[in-house]
Design a protein around this motif. Structure first.
Motif, short mmCIF file in Angstrom:
data_model
loop_
_atom_site.label_atom_id
_atom_site.label_comp_id
_atom_site.label_asym_id
_atom_site.label_seq_id
_atom_site.Cartn_x
_atom_site.Cartn_y
_atom_site.Cartn_z
N SER A 89 -0.42 19.37 -4.62
CA SER A 89 0.51 18.60 -3.78
C SER A 89 -0.21 17.57 -2.91
N GLU A 90 -1.40 17.90 -2.42
CA GLU A 90 -2.14 16.94 -1.59
C GLU A 90 -2.59 15.73 -2.41
N THR A 91 -2.98 15.97 -3.65
CA THR A 91 -3.37 14.87 -4.53
C THR A 91 -2.19 13.94 -4.80
N VAL A 92 -1.03 14.53 -5.06
CA VAL A 92 0.16 13.72 -5.33
C VAL A 92 0.58 12.96 -4.07
N ALA A 93 0.48 13.60 -2.92
CA ALA A 93 0.85 12.93 -1.66
C ALA A 93 -0.06 11.74 -1.39
N ARG A 94 -1.35 11.89 -1.65
CA ARG A 94 -2.27 10.76 -1.44
C ARG A 94 -1.98 9.65 -2.44
N LEU A 95 -1.70 10.02 -3.69
CA LEU A 95 -1.38 9.03 -4.69
C LEU A 95 -0.14 8.22 -4.30
N SER A 96 0.81 8.88 -3.66
CA SER A 96 2.06 8.19 -3.29
C SER A 96 1.83 7.10 -2.25
N THR A 97 0.70 7.15 -1.55
CA THR A 97 0.39 6.12 -0.55
C THR A 97 -0.65 5.13 -1.06
N ALA A 98 -0.78 5.02 -2.37
CA ALA A 98 -1.78 4.11 -2.95
C ALA A 98 -1.57 2.67 -2.50
N ALA A 99 -0.31 2.28 -2.26
CA ALA A 99 -0.03 0.90 -1.84
C ALA A 99 -0.51 0.61 -0.44
N HIS A 100 -0.98 1.62 0.29
CA HIS A 100 -1.55 1.40 1.62
C HIS A 100 -3.00 0.93 1.52
N ARG A 101 -3.60 1.03 0.32
CA ARG A 101 -5.04 0.84 0.18
C ARG A 101 -5.37 -0.19 -0.91
N LEU A 102 -4.63 -1.26 -0.96
CA LEU A 102 -4.87 -2.28 -1.98
C LEU A 102 -5.93 -3.27 -1.49
N PRO A 103 -6.84 -3.68 -2.36
CA PRO A 103 -7.92 -4.58 -1.94
C PRO A 103 -7.45 -6.03 -1.83
N PRO A 104 -7.96 -6.77 -0.86
CA PRO A 104 -7.62 -8.20 -0.78
C PRO A 104 -8.35 -8.99 -1.85
N TRP A 105 -7.78 -10.11 -2.26
CA TRP A 105 -8.52 -11.03 -3.11
C TRP A 105 -9.68 -11.63 -2.32
#
Length: 230
Positions: A89-105
């Motif tokens: 569940s912790e892995t899935v929860a972190r995956l769900s916030t992937a859009a918080h950690r997108l790299p800038p161009w």
């Protein structure tokens, strides 16, 4: 290229235009499913993207009540986890916030800073308010104000999203420049009377021959030059 005098406010799309959304999601999926090869990760990324696009389209068509990107991303993460056999569940929860950690161009942070020294700059994103806050902090994006489409419970290219930016800008639409790497986004802004600037990104939606955007730029340096010289 069309001349662009009289621009008072610049409005930037975020996802895809200032941050590399696919690379960030790909990295998060690889972290959640570390044994996956590149082909598997690409398949899981496609599953995620298809879910988000489908659900946002259903909302636009009135087939689903509004749900923000936090909700839709959590659904996408669960689909990816189910397909990959991830049950922690912790892995899935972190995956769900992937859009918080997108790299800038490579040019986003410096380019945004240069433009913000000359113009009031707004961000206008389909990302939820919380996701936009976290993403801006992670990517180092600095705004005069960042606006989430969540405030009007819609997704671009719905006209009420562009109206949110125009109401915030407080000036006529033809004095507001919408900048995006997605032609569909710029068409929506154009329909609201805004000026438009396409910025090329590898993951964007390029213009067609029929599009008549005010500017077409290779990056933020080109955009700065076009707006501050001549």
């Amino acid at each position: 290229m069309v001349d662009t005098p009289g621009i008072d406010v610049i409005v930037f799309d975020v996802l895809g235009t200032l941050v590399d959304e696919p690379s960030g999601l790909r990295a998060a999926i690889g972290e959640a499913v570390p044994a996956s090869d590149d082909q598997t990760v690409e398949g899981l990324l496609s599953l995620w993207q298809q879910h988000v696009e489908r659900e946002q389209r259903h909302i636009a068509e009135g087939r689903r009540s509004y749900a923000n990107t936090q909700v839709i991303d959590a659904e996408a993460a669960q689909h990816v986890a189910d397909r990959a056999g991830v049950t922690d569940s912790e892995t899935v929860a972190r995956l769900s916030t992937a859009a918080h950690r997108l790299p800038p161009w490579h040019d986003s942070v410096a380019g945004l800073d240069r433009l913000a020294r000359r113009f009031p700059v707004l961000g206008l994103s389909n990302a939820s308010r919380t996701a936009l806050l976290r993403l801006n902090a992670h990517a180092g994006l600095r705004w005069h104000q960042a606006l989430s489409a969540e405030s009007v419970r819609a997704y671009k290219p719905a006209p009420e999203v562009y109206r949110l930016a125009l109401d915030t800008a407080g000036c006529p639409p033809d004095r507001v420049l919408m900048v995006a790497a997605h032609a569909w986004d710029l068409r929506g802004a154009q329909a609201s009377g805004m000026r438009t600037a396409y910025v090329h990104r590898p993951v964007g939606d390029p213009p067609t021959d029929d599009d008549t955007f005010d500017l077409r730029c290779g990056g933020l340096d080109d955009l700065f030059t076009a707006l501050t010289t001549g």
